[in-house]
Write an enzyme that holds these catalytic residues in place. Sequence first.
Site, PDB file in Angstrom:
ATOM      1  CG  HIS A   1       1.409  -5.344  -5.876  1.00  0.00           C
ATOM      2  ND1 HIS A   1       0.811  -5.683  -7.068  1.00  0.00           N
ATOM      3  CD2 HIS A   1       0.433  -4.790  -5.117  1.00  0.00           C
ATOM      4  CE1 HIS A   1      -0.473  -5.349  -7.032  1.00  0.00           C
ATOM      5  NE2 HIS A   1      -0.726  -4.806  -5.864  1.00  0.00           N
TER       6      HIS A   1
ATOM      7  NE  ARG B   1       9.551 -10.886  -4.900  1.00  0.00           N
ATOM      8  CZ  ARG B   1       8.260 -11.134  -5.142  1.00  0.00           C
ATOM      9  NH1 ARG B   1       7.736 -10.876  -6.322  1.00  0.00           N
ATOM     10  NH2 ARG B   1       7.492 -11.642  -4.192  1.00  0.00           N
ATOM     11  CE1 TYR B   2       9.534  -0.190  -4.325  1.00  0.00           C
ATOM     12  CE2 TYR B   2      11.560  -1.271  -3.653  1.00  0.00           C
ATOM     13  CZ  TYR B   2      10.586  -0.328  -3.445  1.00  0.00           C
ATOM     14  OH  TYR B   2      10.671   0.506  -2.358  1.00  0.00           O
ATOM     15  CB  CYS B   3       7.069  -7.781  -8.171  1.00  0.00           C
ATOM     16  SG  CYS B   3       6.729  -9.163  -9.240  1.00  0.00           S
ATOM     17  CG  MET B   4       8.647  -2.782 -11.237  1.00  0.00           C
ATOM     18  SD  MET B   4       7.477  -1.692 -10.409  1.00  0.00           S
ATOM     19  CE  MET B   4       7.003  -2.645  -8.987  1.00  0.00           C
TER      20      MET B   4
END
Length: 180
Positions: free
Chosen positions: A144, A156-159
Amino acid sequence: MKRFNSFLLVFGCLFYSSCGNSQPGANKYPNPPVSTGKINFPIQLTDAEWKERLTSEQYEILRNQGTERPFTGKYDHFYEKGTYYSAATLQPLFSSDTKFDSGTGWPSFFAPISEDAVRLVIDNKDGMQREEVVDSKSGSHLGHVFDDGPPPTGKRYCMNSAALIFVPEGGEAPVKSIMK
Protein backbone atom coordinates in the site's frame (compact mmCIF):
# COMPACT_ATOMS: atom_id res chain seq x y z
CA MET A 1 2.87 55.64 -16.40
CA LYS A 2 2.50 53.78 -19.70
CA ARG A 3 6.13 52.68 -19.45
CA PHE A 4 5.55 51.45 -15.86
CA ASN A 5 2.47 49.45 -16.95
CA SER A 6 4.47 47.90 -19.79
CA PHE A 7 7.18 46.97 -17.30
CA LEU A 8 4.60 45.35 -15.01
CA LEU A 9 3.08 43.47 -17.92
CA VAL A 10 6.47 42.09 -19.06
CA PHE A 11 7.56 41.31 -15.49
CA GLY A 12 4.22 39.61 -14.78
CA CYS A 13 4.46 37.46 -17.89
CA LEU A 14 8.02 36.40 -17.05
CA PHE A 15 7.09 35.68 -13.43
CA TYR A 16 3.99 33.71 -14.42
CA SER A 17 5.81 31.63 -17.02
CA SER A 18 8.62 30.78 -14.62
CA CYS A 19 6.14 29.76 -11.92
CA GLY A 20 4.17 27.71 -14.38
CA ASN A 21 7.17 25.55 -15.15
CA SER A 22 7.68 22.53 -12.96
CA GLN A 23 10.10 22.88 -10.11
CA PRO A 24 13.40 21.02 -10.25
CA GLY A 25 12.80 17.35 -9.54
CA ALA A 26 9.02 17.73 -9.59
CA ASN A 27 8.63 15.34 -12.53
CA LYS A 28 11.46 13.06 -11.44
CA TYR A 29 8.97 11.12 -9.30
CA PRO A 30 5.60 11.29 -11.05
CA ASN A 31 2.57 9.73 -9.39
CA PRO A 32 1.20 6.49 -10.82
CA PRO A 33 -2.46 6.57 -11.89
CA VAL A 34 -5.13 5.72 -9.30
CA SER A 35 -7.91 3.37 -10.40
CA THR A 36 -11.31 2.93 -8.83
CA GLY A 37 -12.77 0.40 -11.25
CA LYS A 38 -11.84 -2.79 -13.05
CA ILE A 39 -8.46 -2.75 -14.80
CA ASN A 40 -7.46 -5.08 -17.60
CA PHE A 41 -3.83 -6.05 -17.04
CA PRO A 42 -1.67 -7.34 -19.92
CA ILE A 43 -0.58 -10.50 -18.09
CA GLN A 44 -3.50 -12.83 -17.33
CA LEU A 45 -2.65 -16.23 -15.82
CA THR A 46 -4.87 -18.85 -14.20
CA ASP A 47 -4.55 -19.57 -10.48
CA ALA A 48 -2.87 -22.86 -11.37
CA GLU A 49 -0.30 -21.02 -13.50
CA TRP A 50 0.40 -18.51 -10.71
CA LYS A 51 0.77 -21.34 -8.17
CA GLU A 52 3.25 -23.04 -10.47
CA ARG A 53 5.26 -19.84 -10.94
CA LEU A 54 5.31 -18.54 -7.34
CA THR A 55 6.20 -19.89 -3.91
CA SER A 56 3.25 -20.34 -1.53
CA GLU A 57 4.24 -17.16 0.35
CA GLN A 58 4.53 -15.16 -2.89
CA TYR A 59 1.20 -16.50 -4.10
CA GLU A 60 -0.54 -15.55 -0.83
CA ILE A 61 0.81 -11.99 -0.99
CA LEU A 62 0.79 -11.30 -4.72
CA ARG A 63 -2.45 -13.02 -5.69
CA ASN A 64 -4.49 -13.08 -2.43
CA GLN A 65 -3.48 -9.62 -1.16
CA GLY A 66 -1.72 -11.05 1.85
CA THR A 67 0.72 -9.18 4.07
CA GLU A 68 3.93 -10.29 5.74
CA ARG A 69 4.20 -9.88 9.47
CA PRO A 70 6.12 -6.67 10.23
CA PHE A 71 9.92 -6.94 10.66
CA THR A 72 10.03 -10.42 9.05
CA GLY A 73 10.69 -9.61 5.39
CA LYS A 74 14.22 -9.97 4.07
CA TYR A 75 14.28 -6.44 2.59
CA ASP A 76 13.08 -4.53 5.68
CA HIS A 77 16.58 -3.54 6.89
CA PHE A 78 18.37 -4.14 3.62
CA TYR A 79 20.20 -1.25 1.98
CA GLU A 80 22.36 -2.52 -0.89
CA LYS A 81 22.42 -0.53 -4.12
CA GLY A 82 20.30 -2.05 -6.86
CA THR A 83 16.83 -2.55 -8.27
CA TYR A 84 13.74 -4.28 -6.87
CA TYR A 85 11.73 -6.28 -9.41
CA SER A 86 8.24 -7.75 -9.24
CA ALA A 87 8.30 -11.43 -8.27
CA ALA A 88 5.15 -11.82 -10.39
CA THR A 89 6.21 -10.23 -13.70
CA LEU A 90 9.93 -9.52 -13.27
CA GLN A 91 9.50 -5.87 -14.24
CA PRO A 92 11.56 -3.24 -12.36
CA LEU A 93 9.51 -1.54 -9.64
CA PHE A 94 11.77 0.40 -7.25
CA SER A 95 15.33 1.68 -7.08
CA SER A 96 17.39 1.45 -3.91
CA ASP A 97 17.89 5.22 -4.35
CA THR A 98 14.29 5.75 -3.17
CA LYS A 99 14.37 3.26 -0.28
CA PHE A 100 14.24 4.52 3.30
CA ASP A 101 13.81 3.15 6.82
CA SER A 102 10.20 3.88 7.72
CA GLY A 103 10.38 2.01 11.02
CA THR A 104 7.17 0.17 10.08
CA GLY A 105 8.69 -3.28 9.56
CA TRP A 106 8.27 -3.38 5.77
CA PRO A 107 10.58 -2.19 3.00
CA SER A 108 9.54 1.35 2.11
CA PHE A 109 10.22 3.57 -0.88
CA PHE A 110 9.25 7.18 -1.56
CA ALA A 111 8.65 6.59 -5.30
CA PRO A 112 8.42 3.79 -7.88
CA ILE A 113 11.12 3.48 -10.53
CA SER A 114 8.72 4.89 -13.15
CA GLU A 115 5.13 6.11 -13.35
CA ASP A 116 4.02 3.00 -15.21
CA ALA A 117 5.79 0.39 -13.04
CA VAL A 118 2.90 0.20 -10.58
CA ARG A 119 -0.78 1.09 -10.46
CA LEU A 120 -2.66 2.40 -7.45
CA VAL A 121 -6.07 0.91 -6.77
CA ILE A 122 -8.58 2.14 -4.19
CA ASP A 123 -8.78 -0.52 -1.47
CA ASN A 124 -11.85 -0.36 0.81
CA LYS A 125 -11.21 -3.62 2.66
CA ASP A 126 -10.78 -3.95 6.42
CA GLY A 127 -13.02 -0.96 7.20
CA MET A 128 -10.69 1.69 5.82
CA GLN A 129 -9.87 3.31 2.50
CA ARG A 130 -6.29 2.93 1.31
CA GLU A 131 -4.41 2.94 -1.97
CA GLU A 132 -3.23 -0.53 -2.87
CA VAL A 133 -0.03 -0.77 -4.94
CA VAL A 134 -0.18 -3.41 -7.67
CA ASP A 135 2.19 -4.56 -10.38
CA SER A 136 1.09 -2.71 -13.53
CA LYS A 137 1.47 -5.75 -15.78
CA SER A 138 -0.51 -8.33 -13.76
CA GLY A 139 -2.38 -6.50 -11.00
CA SER A 140 -0.48 -8.52 -8.40
CA HIS A 141 -0.61 -7.03 -4.89
CA LEU A 142 2.66 -5.47 -3.70
CA GLY A 143 1.55 -3.41 -0.68
CA HIS A 144 0.00 0.00 0.00
CA VAL A 145 1.03 3.64 -0.34
CA PHE A 146 0.60 6.24 2.40
CA ASP A 147 1.07 10.01 2.61
CA ASP A 148 3.58 9.95 5.48
CA GLY A 149 6.83 9.47 3.58
CA PRO A 150 9.87 11.73 3.28
CA PRO A 151 10.54 14.45 0.71
CA PRO A 152 10.54 14.87 -2.19
CA THR A 153 7.24 12.98 -2.66
CA GLY A 154 5.87 12.65 0.86
CA LYS A 155 4.83 9.10 -0.08
CA ARG A 156 5.60 5.79 1.65
CA TYR A 157 5.26 2.80 -0.67
CA CYS A 158 5.08 0.08 1.97
CA MET A 159 5.92 -3.19 0.18
CA ASN A 160 6.05 -6.88 1.03
CA SER A 161 9.54 -8.39 0.66
CA ALA A 162 8.12 -11.61 -0.79
CA ALA A 163 6.60 -9.61 -3.65
CA LEU A 164 10.04 -8.33 -4.65
CA ILE A 165 13.24 -9.70 -6.17
CA PHE A 166 16.38 -7.64 -5.52
CA VAL A 167 19.15 -7.41 -8.11
CA PRO A 168 22.38 -5.69 -7.02
CA GLU A 169 23.64 -2.71 -8.99
CA GLY A 170 25.33 -3.96 -12.15
CA GLY A 171 23.56 -7.34 -11.90
CA GLU A 172 21.41 -8.99 -14.52
CA ALA A 173 17.65 -8.55 -14.43
CA PRO A 174 15.82 -11.69 -13.32
CA VAL A 175 14.64 -14.05 -16.05
CA LYS A 176 12.43 -16.21 -13.86
CA SER A 177 10.73 -15.85 -10.53
CA ILE A 178 11.87 -17.69 -7.46
CA MET A 179 10.51 -21.18 -7.95
CA LYS A 180 9.45 -23.67 -5.29
